[in-house]
Design a protein around this motif. Structure first.
Motif, mmCIF file in Angstrom:
data_model
loop_
_atom_site.group_PDB
_atom_site.id
_atom_site.type_symbol
_atom_site.label_atom_id
_atom_site.label_comp_id
_atom_site.label_asym_id
_atom_site.label_seq_id
_atom_site.Cartn_x
_atom_site.Cartn_y
_atom_site.Cartn_z
ATOM 1 N N TYR A 168 -5.646 -2.800 -4.845
ATOM 2 C CA TYR A 168 -5.156 -2.410 -3.573
ATOM 3 C C TYR A 168 -4.982 -3.649 -2.573
ATOM 4 C CZ TYR A 168 -9.633 -3.159 -1.095
ATOM 5 O OH TYR A 168 -10.369 -3.858 -0.489
ATOM 6 N N GLY A 169 -4.318 -3.325 -1.502
ATOM 7 C CA GLY A 169 -3.859 -4.398 -0.522
ATOM 8 C C GLY A 169 -2.535 -4.259 0.225
ATOM 9 N N PRO A 170 -2.271 -4.887 1.274
ATOM 10 C CA PRO A 170 -1.085 -4.963 1.686
ATOM 11 C C PRO A 170 0.133 -5.244 0.816
ATOM 12 C CG PRO A 170 -2.669 -6.121 3.120
ATOM 13 C CD PRO A 170 -3.242 -5.909 1.790
ATOM 14 N N GLY A 171 1.295 -4.214 1.007
ATOM 15 C CA GLY A 171 2.364 -4.609 0.127
ATOM 16 C C GLY A 171 2.598 -3.846 -1.266
ATOM 17 N N LEU A 172 1.448 -3.144 -1.357
ATOM 18 C CA LEU A 172 1.431 -2.258 -2.658
ATOM 19 C C LEU A 172 2.507 -1.148 -2.429
ATOM 20 C CD1 LEU A 172 0.335 -1.425 -5.507
ATOM 21 C CD2 LEU A 172 -1.462 -0.100 -4.153
ATOM 22 N N ARG A 173 3.498 -0.847 -3.425
ATOM 23 C CA ARG A 173 4.378 0.210 -3.433
ATOM 24 C C ARG A 173 4.379 1.446 -4.334
ATOM 25 N NH1 ARG A 173 7.159 -4.604 -1.983
ATOM 26 N NH2 ARG A 173 8.255 -4.621 -0.022
ATOM 27 N N LEU A 178 -6.168 5.049 -3.587
ATOM 28 C CA LEU A 178 -6.644 4.551 -2.138
ATOM 29 C C LEU A 178 -5.407 3.941 -1.337
ATOM 30 C CD1 LEU A 178 -9.158 3.465 -0.548
ATOM 31 C CD2 LEU A 178 -8.766 1.365 -1.648
ATOM 32 N N LYS A 179 -4.189 3.549 -1.642
ATOM 33 C CA LYS A 179 -3.306 3.205 -0.892
ATOM 34 C C LYS A 179 -2.608 4.506 -0.310
ATOM 35 C CE LYS A 179 0.857 3.705 -1.681
ATOM 36 N NZ LYS A 179 2.184 3.836 -2.210
ATOM 37 N N ASP A 180 -2.658 5.779 -1.246
ATOM 38 C CA ASP A 180 -2.171 7.098 -0.802
ATOM 39 C C ASP A 180 -2.734 7.416 0.309
ATOM 40 O OD1 ASP A 180 0.081 6.528 -2.577
ATOM 41 O OD2 ASP A 180 -0.683 7.960 -3.905
ATOM 42 N N MET A 181 -4.096 7.493 0.347
ATOM 43 C CA MET A 181 -5.036 8.024 1.087
ATOM 44 C C MET A 181 -4.824 7.135 2.667
ATOM 45 S SD MET A 181 -8.791 8.934 -0.150
ATOM 46 C CE MET A 181 -9.117 7.661 -0.789
ATOM 47 N N ILE A 182 -4.783 5.897 2.543
ATOM 48 C CA ILE A 182 -4.632 5.163 3.704
ATOM 49 C C ILE A 182 -3.115 5.239 4.576
ATOM 50 C CG2 ILE A 182 -4.425 2.583 4.470
ATOM 51 C CD1 ILE A 182 -6.460 1.777 2.346
ATOM 52 N N TYR A 293 -6.410 -3.719 5.481
ATOM 53 C CA TYR A 293 -5.100 -2.963 5.137
ATOM 54 C C TYR A 293 -4.635 -2.208 6.505
ATOM 55 C CZ TYR A 293 -2.114 -0.864 1.736
ATOM 56 O OH TYR A 293 -1.022 -0.360 0.966
ATOM 57 N N ALA A 294 -5.577 -1.568 7.136
ATOM 58 C CA ALA A 294 -5.428 -0.741 8.316
ATOM 59 C C ALA A 294 -4.694 -1.577 9.312
ATOM 60 C CB ALA A 294 -6.620 -0.099 9.011
ATOM 61 N N ASP A 295 -5.309 -2.906 9.679
ATOM 62 C CA ASP A 295 -4.824 -3.672 10.546
ATOM 63 C C ASP A 295 -3.365 -4.157 10.289
ATOM 64 O OD1 ASP A 295 -7.064 -3.849 11.838
ATOM 65 O OD2 ASP A 295 -7.884 -5.515 11.089
ATOM 66 N N TRP A 296 -3.172 -4.523 8.881
ATOM 67 C CA TRP A 296 -2.040 -4.741 8.502
ATOM 68 C C TRP A 296 -0.884 -3.870 8.717
ATOM 69 C CZ3 TRP A 296 1.212 -3.017 4.313
ATOM 70 C CH2 TRP A 296 2.272 -3.947 3.962
ATOM 71 N N LEU A 297 -1.209 -2.387 8.455
ATOM 72 C CA LEU A 297 -0.165 -1.790 8.603
ATOM 73 C C LEU A 297 -0.017 -1.353 10.303
ATOM 74 C CD1 LEU A 297 -1.988 1.219 6.332
ATOM 75 C CD2 LEU A 297 0.560 0.379 6.292
ATOM 76 N N ALA A 298 -0.824 -1.669 11.031
ATOM 77 C CA ALA A 298 -0.781 -1.465 12.571
ATOM 78 C C ALA A 298 0.042 -2.482 13.094
ATOM 79 C CB ALA A 298 -2.043 -1.697 13.314
ATOM 80 N N THR A 299 0.383 -3.680 12.456
ATOM 81 C CA THR A 299 1.251 -4.798 12.943
ATOM 82 C C THR A 299 2.351 -4.802 12.133
ATOM 83 O OG1 THR A 299 -0.213 -6.264 11.486
ATOM 84 C CG2 THR A 299 -0.647 -5.879 13.809
#
Length: 305
Positions: A168-173, A178-182, A293-299
């Motif tokens: 998991y992590g930033p950029g996963l498409r 876990l990505k789907d929950m986040i 991941y949350a910080d990355w999504l926020a920015t």
């Protein structure tokens, strides 16, 4: 060279290697533009062995990290022949081109936890465990591991395979629980599954996967042809959901009891061999990775789900 350098793990690998000053050939089936002088973007198919061989020779590629392929077990159930062609035939093309090039001294081949299939959940999973894959995808990963061993023993191409757990992590498409929950929490949407709260996962942050691959690339004459790579901890889906809710207090996550149907059930991975032989030890805890991941999504604007 990183095959699949435009993919999820591939992008992180290419960027990490280029940042170290390493010249990287990013080999992809689609054209990818890049302005980084340390990154050479090359378009080509894995099946095109003459082209792949010439690229290896022309750029004097010494090491390959092979990430390209069909990377989702559920898709393989719907498309078994396509998955086999991409993962087995494509990997064989990489191995054969490396053999013919005469320049390659090490290949790191990406395998998967799916190679194991169901294992005793009460015991540590070691590399010597008998592979019992439950999907066409898992079968392809076992096949590439065995091909790697044969190419090492018969042809002298130094190949090591990494059995990596859920990344998991930033950029996963691609779809990933876990990505789907986040993403649902970030978008103020509810996430619900009928079952699965007690299903165990071994999530591993993409930065740890990158480090494992780079370390395995840099150590010659590894005593094993297969190594486990995980994030170092096993959690239930309910525990993972609680960590997501800690980052997104407004999140609505509802996961019913029991196991996820059709998913492999395994004990915790023993990653001591990877630490002993090439110094891999995970650095990012699951709580830290979810926060990152949350910080990355926020920015980040315009993130693809």
């Amino acid at each position: 060279m990183v095959t699949g350098g435009a993919g999820f793990v591939g992008r992180h690998l290419v960027e990490a290697l280029a940042a170290r000053g390493t010249t990287v050939v990013s080999y992809n089936r689609d054209f990818v533009a890049c302005s980084d002088l340390n990154i050479l973007a090359v378009q080509g198919e894995l099946f095109d062995i003459p082209r792949l061989t010439s690229v290896l020779r022309d750029h004097r590629v010494e090491r390959i990290i092979h990430t390209a392929g069909q990377s989702h077990p559920e898709i393989s159930v719907e498309l078994p022949m396509t998955t086999f062609a991409a993962n087995v035939d494509g990997t064989l093309g990489v191995f054969e081109a490396a053999r013919m090039s005469g320049t390659v001294t090490r290949i790191v081949n990406f395998s998967s936890e799916c190679a194991y299939g169901h294992q005793d959940e009460q015991a540590m999973v070691v590399e010597s465990a008998c592979p019992l894959p439950n999907t066409p995808y898992g079968v392809t990963k076992v096949a590439t591991e065995l091909l790697g061993r044969v190419y090492r023993d018969i042809y002298g191409v130094d190949i090591v395979s990494l059995r990596v757990t859920e990344i998991y992590g930033p950029g996963l498409r691609m779809p990933e629980v876990l990505k789907d929950m986040i993403h649902a929490a970030n978008q103020h949407k509810a996430f619900r599954l009928e079952t699965g709260s007690s299903h165990r996962f071994q999530f591993v942050h993409v930065s740890d996967v990158v480090r494992a691959a780079v370390l395995a690339c840099g150590h010659d004459q590894l005593p094993q042809h297969v190594y486990n790579i995980s994030g170092g901890e096993q959690v239930t889906l309910a525990q993972a959901a609680a960590l997501v809710c800690a980052q997104f207090p407004h999140a609505t996550i509802d996961v019913g009891p029991g196991q996820l149907p059709g998913w492999d059930r395994q004990g915790e991975f023993d990653i001591s061999a990877a630490e002993r032989d090439f110094g891999y030890r995970p650095r990012v805890s699951l709580a830290e990775g979810i926060a990152d991941y949350a910080d990355w999504l926020a920015t980040t604007v315009g993130v693809m789900a």
